[in-house]
Structure formats: structure tokens, C-alpha cells
Design an enzyme around this catalytic site. Structure first.
Site, PDB file in Angstrom:
ATOM      1  N   ARG A 160     -10.551   9.743   6.696  1.00  0.00           N
ATOM      2  CA  ARG A 160     -10.520   9.634   8.145  1.00  0.00           C
ATOM      3  C   ARG A 160     -10.737  10.985   8.894  1.00  0.00           C
ATOM      4  NH1 ARG A 160     -10.508   5.076   6.404  1.00  0.00           N
ATOM      5  NH2 ARG A 160      -9.304   3.396   7.114  1.00  0.00           N
ATOM      6  N   SER A 235      -5.376   0.437  11.906  1.00  0.00           N
ATOM      7  CA  SER A 235      -4.126   1.024  11.629  1.00  0.00           C
ATOM      8  C   SER A 235      -3.944   2.192  12.870  1.00  0.00           C
ATOM      9  CB  SER A 235      -4.456   1.707  10.302  1.00  0.00           C
ATOM     10  OG  SER A 235      -4.803   0.992   9.302  1.00  0.00           O
ATOM     11  N   GLU A 331      -3.594   8.206  13.658  1.00  0.00           N
ATOM     12  CA  GLU A 331      -5.125   7.852  13.577  1.00  0.00           C
ATOM     13  C   GLU A 331      -5.769   7.863  14.728  1.00  0.00           C
ATOM     14  OE1 GLU A 331      -7.842   4.372  12.141  1.00  0.00           O
ATOM     15  OE2 GLU A 331      -6.671   4.866  10.487  1.00  0.00           O
TER      16      GLU A 331
HETATM   17  N1  EPU Z   1       1.941  -2.690   2.900  1.00  0.00           N
HETATM   18  C1  EPU Z   1       3.203  -3.135   3.095  1.00  0.00           C
HETATM   19  N2  EPU Z   1       3.764  -3.706   4.425  1.00  0.00           N
HETATM   20  C2  EPU Z   1       2.684  -3.841   5.651  1.00  0.00           C
HETATM   21  C3  EPU Z   1       1.363  -3.256   5.146  1.00  0.00           C
HETATM   22  C4  EPU Z   1       1.053  -2.866   3.945  1.00  0.00           C
HETATM   23  O1  EPU Z   1       4.108  -3.067   2.376  1.00  0.00           O
HETATM   24  O2  EPU Z   1       3.021  -4.389   6.602  1.00  0.00           O
HETATM   25  C5  EPU Z   1       1.672  -1.898   1.726  1.00  0.00           C
HETATM   26  C6  EPU Z   1       1.415  -2.899   0.629  1.00  0.00           C
HETATM   27  O3  EPU Z   1       1.771  -2.404  -0.458  1.00  0.00           O
HETATM   28  C7  EPU Z   1      -0.039  -2.932   0.583  1.00  0.00           C
HETATM   29  C8  EPU Z   1      -0.525  -1.515   0.853  1.00  0.00           C
HETATM   30  O4  EPU Z   1       0.298  -1.168   2.015  1.00  0.00           O
HETATM   31  O5  EPU Z   1      -0.395  -3.241  -0.768  1.00  0.00           O
HETATM   32  C9  EPU Z   1      -1.674  -1.394   1.755  1.00  0.00           C
HETATM   33  O6  EPU Z   1      -1.844  -2.395   2.568  1.00  0.00           O
HETATM   34  P1  EPU Z   1      -3.563  -2.623   3.241  1.00  0.00           P
HETATM   35  O7  EPU Z   1      -4.301  -3.227   1.906  1.00  0.00           O
HETATM   36  O8  EPU Z   1      -3.233  -3.683   4.290  1.00  0.00           O
HETATM   37  O9  EPU Z   1      -4.068  -1.562   3.422  1.00  0.00           O
HETATM   38  P2  EPU Z   1      -3.686  -0.161   4.568  1.00  0.00           P
HETATM   39  O10 EPU Z   1      -3.288   0.934   3.455  1.00  0.00           O
HETATM   40  O11 EPU Z   1      -2.471  -0.642   5.412  1.00  0.00           O
HETATM   41  C10 EPU Z   1      -6.112   1.065   4.845  1.00  0.00           C
HETATM   42  C11 EPU Z   1      -6.756   1.407   5.937  1.00  0.00           C
HETATM   43  C12 EPU Z   1      -7.301   0.049   6.850  1.00  0.00           C
HETATM   44  C13 EPU Z   1      -8.336  -0.533   5.663  1.00  0.00           C
HETATM   45  C14 EPU Z   1      -7.334  -1.017   4.471  1.00  0.00           C
HETATM   46  C15 EPU Z   1      -8.310  -1.937   3.393  1.00  0.00           C
HETATM   47  C16 EPU Z   1      -5.717   3.509   6.686  1.00  0.00           C
HETATM   48  C17 EPU Z   1      -4.946   4.065   7.680  1.00  0.00           C
HETATM   49  N3  EPU Z   1      -5.909   2.169   6.850  1.00  0.00           N
HETATM   50  O12 EPU Z   1      -4.786   0.044   5.409  1.00  0.00           O
HETATM   51  O13 EPU Z   1      -8.049   0.689   7.682  1.00  0.00           O
HETATM   52  O14 EPU Z   1      -8.928  -1.766   6.261  1.00  0.00           O
HETATM   53  O15 EPU Z   1      -6.708   0.231   4.056  1.00  0.00           O
HETATM   54  O16 EPU Z   1      -9.010  -1.070   2.565  1.00  0.00           O
HETATM   55  O17 EPU Z   1      -6.319   4.110   5.653  1.00  0.00           O
HETATM   56  C18 EPU Z   1      -8.081   1.508  10.121  1.00  0.00           C
HETATM   57  O18 EPU Z   1      -8.283   2.675   9.739  1.00  0.00           O
HETATM   58  O19 EPU Z   1      -8.082   1.015  11.326  1.00  0.00           O
HETATM   59  C19 EPU Z   1      -7.937   0.018   9.091  1.00  0.00           C
HETATM   60  C20 EPU Z   1      -7.806  -0.874   9.366  1.00  0.00           C
END
Ligand code: EPU
Length: 335
Positions: A160, A235, A331
Site C-alpha cells: 500500500r 480497509s 490507510e
Molecule cells: N480478521 C478478523 N476479524 C475481522 C477481519 C479480519 O479476525 O473482522 C482476520 C481473519 O483472521 C482473517 C484475516 O484477518 O483471516 C484477513 O482478513 P481478510 O481476508 O478479510 O483481509 P484483510 O487483511 O482484513 C486485506 C486488504 C484488503 C483486501 C483483503 C483481501 C489491507 C489493509 N487490506 O484485508 O484490501 O481486500 O486483504 O486480499 O491490506 C483495502 O485495502 O481497502 C482492502 C479492502
């Protein structure tokens, strides 16, 4: 010809749906029209408005980028190279490519925002980032109006991150980007997150680009609120990267903490997990809150003020800092 408006509400132009007013707004249909704008190096440039939190009315001129055009600039049997105007909508570009059988963007389906904003923060999802397909960024120096081309390497992409958020911040108007996609032998990446499970559930064993894109769309729709219904900026925080020594200490008190190793010395911790573990998930505070299905997304329940969302973000940062000694970096750009 660019269009001008005064005292305009920006509610329609930010996915958080925040009501702030801009004294001067210029709708740009060609980057050359920048030449007519006074103090253009002091303007706020808005693409899709999907990564911004407005906390106040704006005195500076706001430029709303509506430049359009997708051009094929080179092509052989295996690859196609496209040049895309920065004001194009990102997801429309993804669909345009999938429709023509061009591979490389499918995992980044349904990311809100514009093409020009995509390299700024190196957008990414489900194991893909724009840096994997981007060949160059064409930018206009806001002082001299010279066109400058940044190669992929010169963009200094990170998680990012790019030069446009650091050394080059505020200096350029991104006018177009170049990307290189596959026309055959696509390198599908279905290993990330729930994509594989989703395809299995649909009995798809040899997925097409459209199958992967549809899986990503379905997964995103199941977790992420639609900004047209519930204002948000995806995010709100980045997933923090911490030292493995720090993680080892945390695991003693919090054995259930989630993490993904990055290298020998560092690991990424899902911010969503940290926020959820502290009880914020689904909590509504005034007109804002952390989304019930994805704690990392802050939402506007209707008439939230940007300052309210910002205050909540600060509270979340504080509680994560106090419990885990981890700083959550925003972010979203706070204006
Ligand atoms: N998790 C929780 N609780 C929650 C949300 C997430 O425990 O409420 C944990 C879970 O363990 C889950 C892990 O976080 O397995 C990862 O969650 P998720 O796959 O939803 O992805 P993220 O890490 O929260 C990132 C990007 C997203 C992107 C997704 C999928 C960032 C800041 N965000 O989110 O990007 O869509 O991966 O690849 O890196 C954005 O940047 O605006 C965005 C939506």
C-alpha cells in the site's frame, strides 16, 4: 472543456458519503486542462474518492478527474499492453479486460476507485497487487506541466505504498498508467483466502478469468459493505508489520493471535483480528462504527461527520497500542 462549480457538496464524490463543501471544483475531462487552473500544485485531486476521509470543508480547489480512455498500445500472441487514462473506473477496467480474455487483474475485481489512484497506494487484494502488471505511470508535474514517466521500479512500490505517497506526494497529477496482461497461459492465483473454496462450492475445476473474478466479487460482497448502501473506504488501517521478537512475546499472553510470516525478522498481523479482539467489531458509536462483518472497515451509518470517524479511528488506534504495543497506520488519507 473542464467544468467548474462553486460551493459544491462532495457527498457524491467520496465513498464514505461524507457531506463537506468545496469552494471551487473543477471537473477535468483531459489532463491538458490542468494548465488553466491557478495554484494547481495546491489543489486536491480526487479520483473515485474511495480512500479519503473528509473532516472539514475545503478552501483549496478540488479537481475531480474524469479523464477517460483505454488504448491498446502493443500486442502479440501472448501479451497485450494497455494505456489507460487515470479517470477511468478501476472495476470497469477489470471487467473490460476479463471480457476480452486479458488476464492479470481478476483478483483485483470490485476494488472501488479510479485507475489513477490505483498505483498511488499500490492497490491489492487476494494475493495480487497492481505492481505485478504495471509497466509505467505517466504523470504531469503540477508546477512545470511537463510529462514525466515513472517506470515500475521508479514507482518504489511497497505494501500500500509508492513514491506518490512519499517523495513525490502532491507534486504530480497521474494522467495515465500502462499495464501488461496475458492473452493466454494465464497465471491464475486461486490459492489466497476463500477463492479456492468458493470455486469448489461451484464445482469449478478449471476456472476461467471470469470464474476467478466472480469468486472475488462474491467474497468481497459477503464481507465488505457496498459504499452505495453504507459509506466506507475499505480497509481503514493497514495490516501492521511487526518484529518476530515482538510477536513471540505477544503469543505468550495472546496465544490465539493471527499472523503471517513475511521473512525471518518480520510478520504481518491482520488488523481486523486485533480490532475484533478488543470488542470493536460491529460496535456502533454515534453515526459511525466498525463493520459487523469486517472489523477493519469503518462505516458511516448515515449522517456521520468525518471528525466522528476520525475520533473513532484514534480510539481504535489507542486501544490496539495499549494492549498489543502495535501502531495501526491509517490507510485512508485524512483531509
Ligand atoms: N480478521 C478478523 N476479524 C475481522 C477481519 C479480519 O479476525 O473482522 C482476520 C481473519 O483472521 C482473517 C484475516 O484477518 O483471516 C484477513 O482478513 P481478510 O481476508 O478479510 O483481509 P484483510 O487483511 O482484513 C486485506 C486488504 C484488503 C483486501 C483483503 C483481501 C489491507 C489493509 N487490506 O484485508 O484490501 O481486500 O486483504 O486480499 O491490506 C483495502 O485495502 O481497502 C482492502 C479492502
Amino acid at each position: 472543456m473542464s467544468q467548474h462549480k462553486t460551493n459544491l457538496s462532495l457527498k457524491k464524490y467520496n465513498t464514505f458519503g461524507l457531506e463537506v463543501y468545496a469552494q471551487n471544483v473543477v471537473f477535468l475531462s483531459q489532463w491538458q486542462e490542468l494548465a488553466d487552473i491557478e495554484n494547481r500544485d495546491n489543489c486536491l485531486i480526487l479520483g473515485g474518492g474511495s480512500n479519503v476521509l473528509f473532516t472539514q470543508d475545503l478552501e483549496q480547489t478540488v479537481i475531480i478527474n474524469q479523464t477517460k480512455g483505454i488504448y491498446t498500445v502493443a500486442e502479440d500472441q501472448d501479451h497485450v499492453e494497455l494505456a489507460i487514462a487515470s479517470g477511468e473506473n478501476w472495476h470497469q477496467l477489470v471487467l473490460w479486460c476479463i471480457h476480452r480474455g486479458y488476464g492479470g487483474l481478476e483478483n483485483m475485481s470490485l476494488i472501488p476507485g479510479s485507475v489513477g489512484a490505483a498505483p498511488m497506494q499500490n492497490i491489492g487484494a487476494y494475493g495480487a497487487e497492481i505492481k505485478d502488471v504495471l509497466t509505467y505511470v505517466e504523470a504531469i508535474d503540477l508546477v512545470s506541466m511537463n510529462e514525466v514517466r515513472f517506470t515500475n521500479e521508479e514507482c518504489k512500490f511497497g505494501y500500500r505504498e509508492s513514491i506518490f505517497k512519499k517523495q513525490a506526494k502532491g507534486k504530480y497529477f497521474i494522467s495515465s498508467i500502462g499495464i501488461k496482461l496475458t492473452k493466454r497461459n494465464h497465471q491464475l492465483n486461486t490459492s489466497y483466502g476463500d477463492i479456492e473454496n468458493h470455486l469448489k462450492e461451484q464445482n469449478i475445476t478449471a476456472p476461467t478469468l471470469a470464474d476467478v473474478s466472480n469468486a472475488v466479487i462474491a467474497i468481497r460482497q459477503s464481507k465488505l459493505p457496498d459504499p452505495a448502501i453504507l459509506g466506507n473506504s475499505g480497509s481503514f488501517f493497514k495490516n501492521p508489520i511487526i518484529a518476530t521478537t515482538h510477536l513471540a512475546k505477544l503469543k505468550i499472553d495472546f496465544p490465539e493471535i493471527k499472523s503471517y510470516p513475511l521473512n525471518e525478522h518480520q510478520a504481518k498481523v491482520p488488523a481486523g483480528w486485533l480490532i475484533e479482539s478488543l470488542g470493536w467489531k460491529g460496535k456502533q458509536i454515534g453515526n459511525t462504527g466498525s463493520h459487523a462483518k469486517q472489523a477493519l472497515v469503518l462505516v458511516n451509518y448515515g449522517n456521520a461527520k468525518g471528525q466522528e470517524v476520525y475520533n473513532l479511528a484514534k480510539e481504535i488506534q489507542k486501544s490496539v497500542q495499549n494492549t498489543y504495543a502495535i501502531h495501526l497506520e491509517m490507510e485512508v488519507n485524512v483531509v
